[in-house]
Structures are given as structure tokens and as C-alpha cells.
Design a protein around this motif. Structure first.
Motif, PDB file in Angstrom:
ATOM      1  N   ASP A 163     -32.301 -53.542 -16.703  1.00 15.18           N
ATOM      2  CA  ASP A 163     -33.373 -54.255 -17.390  1.00 15.18           C
ATOM      3  C   ASP A 163     -33.672 -53.637 -18.748  1.00 15.18           C
ATOM      4  OD1 ASP A 163     -34.284 -52.055 -15.715  1.00 15.18           O
ATOM      5  OD2 ASP A 163     -36.335 -52.668 -16.075  1.00 15.18           O
TER       6      ASP A 163
ATOM      7  N   HIS B 166     -34.826 -49.921 -20.157  1.00 13.62           N
ATOM      8  CA  HIS B 166     -34.598 -49.077 -18.977  1.00 13.62           C
ATOM      9  C   HIS B 166     -33.097 -48.890 -18.750  1.00 13.62           C
ATOM     10  CE1 HIS B 166     -35.939 -48.256 -14.530  1.00 13.62           C
ATOM     11  NE2 HIS B 166     -35.733 -47.151 -15.199  1.00 13.62           N
TER      12      HIS B 166
ATOM     13  N   HIS C  84     -38.916 -53.037 -19.544  1.00 12.87           N
ATOM     14  CA  HIS C  84     -38.414 -53.406 -18.220  1.00 12.87           C
ATOM     15  C   HIS C  84     -38.643 -54.903 -17.971  1.00 12.87           C
ATOM     16  CE1 HIS C  84     -38.828 -49.108 -16.703  1.00 12.87           C
ATOM     17  NE2 HIS C  84     -39.792 -49.101 -17.600  1.00 12.87           N
TER      18      HIS C  84
HETATM   19 ZN   LIG Z   1     -36.999 -50.980 -15.073  1.00 17.26          ZN
END
Ligand SMILES: [Zn+2]
Length: 229
Positions: A154, A143, A29
Motif C-alpha cells: 500500500d 508503506h 497506507h
Molecule cells: Zn500499510
């Protein structure tokens, strides 16, 4: 061999379930805010969010939810998510993954640092020693690959997947990890870099809103449409 990553600094969070998970994946992330604000959010029970590990721009490592010593508890980092690994369909990746946050206001338009790539390689090596499923390059996901359908974008365009796969899995082919944010949106987001405030807390407030805008735009554009190919 264990990786050579330094021992993480402990940062507490209530945002996890106190039960061990079977680790099959690592999910990358970006934070959308700076380190201090990230740790503040992860410590806030109202936000119901936390990743296991955070890597700051200078490579400093923080453990918010236990995973480092070989038992990973269930952190709330992935949310509604799904992944088909070619053989099996996975849902609710919080049950199956360790989450790693890289401090970056928006990885679609801002580079990650050398120190972050170095720290990440050490972290992956260390975790793969504890969790054998992570010895496969296929275990490394963003993610956006598992939650792009609801706008998650992300780690984004600037995350150098080929570099990370080459560093962490030099003997394996690098899986494709195409970004979900469309080029036209990425180019629009680049303009925010020019007008962003450069000190906290204004920068955090600004980029947190840009992140929400990014997610809304990605979700409206069909999210993981590219993944469905
Ligand atoms: Zn994330």
C-alpha cells in the motif's frame, strides 16, 4: 502558513506509545476495509495497529493518534520497516513517521477519490507547518516502499504519486515511488473487484482476506525487489 485542512474528528485508539517522536517522514497506507471497520480495528488493543490519521472516501478526516497539534506520539502503523534516503538508513519507521490511512479496499486496483487527494494535500500542508522535515518531497513515502520486503503493498498502483507530489511540493522534483505489487498480480487482483460483495460486513471480510493474499503474494515474489533495482 497552516494548511486549510479542517480539524479532524477524534477517534480514540490504545495502539500507540505515549511518547513523542521526531517526525522525519509521512507514510501513506490504504485501509483494506471501510471507515467503520478501520476505526474499530484501531480501537481494538488486540490488533496492535493504528495510524495517526484516516481520510475517508469523502475526504472526512479522523485523528486516532495525536499529531495534529504539533506533537506526534508513536503510532503503530509501519511495523518492521526500513528506508534508505540516499544519505542515511532508517529502521522502524514508527519512530520517525506520521501514518496516514486512506480508506480504500485495495489501492492496487481501486481508485482513490478526488476528495481524498484534496484532503491529503491539505493534511500534508498542515503537518509540514508543524514538522519542518516534511517540507521536503523526499519525506513522503508509501508503506510499500518501507515494508515491501514483508509484503506490504500500500498505497498501491492506483495511488497517483505524481499528482500528490505536484499538489504538495510543486517546486520540487517528484521522487520515484514504484509500486511493489507486480503487474501480473495487480491484474489478478482486478478480478476480485468484479466478485466482491458490496455491503459491509461481507465486503470488509472479503477485502481483508484479499489484502492478506496480496501481502503473501508480494512477499513470495520478493517484495521490494524492484526497489533494489
Ligand atoms: Zn500499510
Amino acid at each position: 502558513m497552516a494548511g486549510k485542512a479542517g480539524i479532524p474528528q477524534r477517534a480514540s485508539s490504545p495502539n500507540f506509545d505515549a511518547r513523542p517522536i521526531e517526525v522525519r517522514f509521512l507514510v501513506i497506507h490504504y485501509t483494506a476495509v471501510d471507515l467503520a471497520r478501520t476505526l474499530e480495528i484501531f480501537a481494538d488493543p488486540a490488533r496492535k495497529a493504528a495510524a495517526h490519521l484516516v481520510i475517508d472516501s469523502d475526504g472526512a478526516l479522523y485523528e486516532c493518534v495525536p499529531c495534529w497539534e504539533g506533537v506526534a506520539l508513536r503510532a503503530w502503523h509501519a511495523g518492521q520497516s526500513r528506508w534508505h534516503d540516499g544519505a542515511e538508513q532508517w529502521e522502524m519507521l514508527n519512530d520517525w513517521s506520521i501514518g496516514i490511512e486512506l480508506v480504500n479496499f485495495n489501492g492496487n486496483v481501486i481508485d482513490f477519490t478526488e476528495a481524498q487527494y484534496a484532503a491529503l494535500a491539505d493534511v500534508v500542508s498542515r503537518l509540514a507547518w508543524h514538522y519542518p522535515a516534511l517540507q521536503s518531497a523526499d519525506a513522503l513515502l508509501g508503506h510499500e516502499q518501507i515494508a515491501g520486503f514483508r509484503g506490504k503493498a500500500d498505497p498501491g498502483w492506483r495511488f497517483d504519486w505524481p499528482r500528490v507530489f505536484a499538489a504538495c511540493y510543486p517546486d520540487q522534483p517528484a521522487p520515484a515511488r514504484p509500486p511493489v505489487c507486480r503487474p501480473v498480480l495487480r491484474d489478478a487482483l482486478a478480478r476480485f473487484v468484479e466478485i466482491a460483495p458490496d455491503t459491509a460486513p461481507a465486503a470488509n471480510a472479503f477485502w481483508e482476506r484479499v489484502s492478506l493474499l496480496t501481502e503473501t503474494a508480494v512477499a513470495l515474489a520478493g517484495g521490494d525487489v524492484r526497489m533494489r533495482g
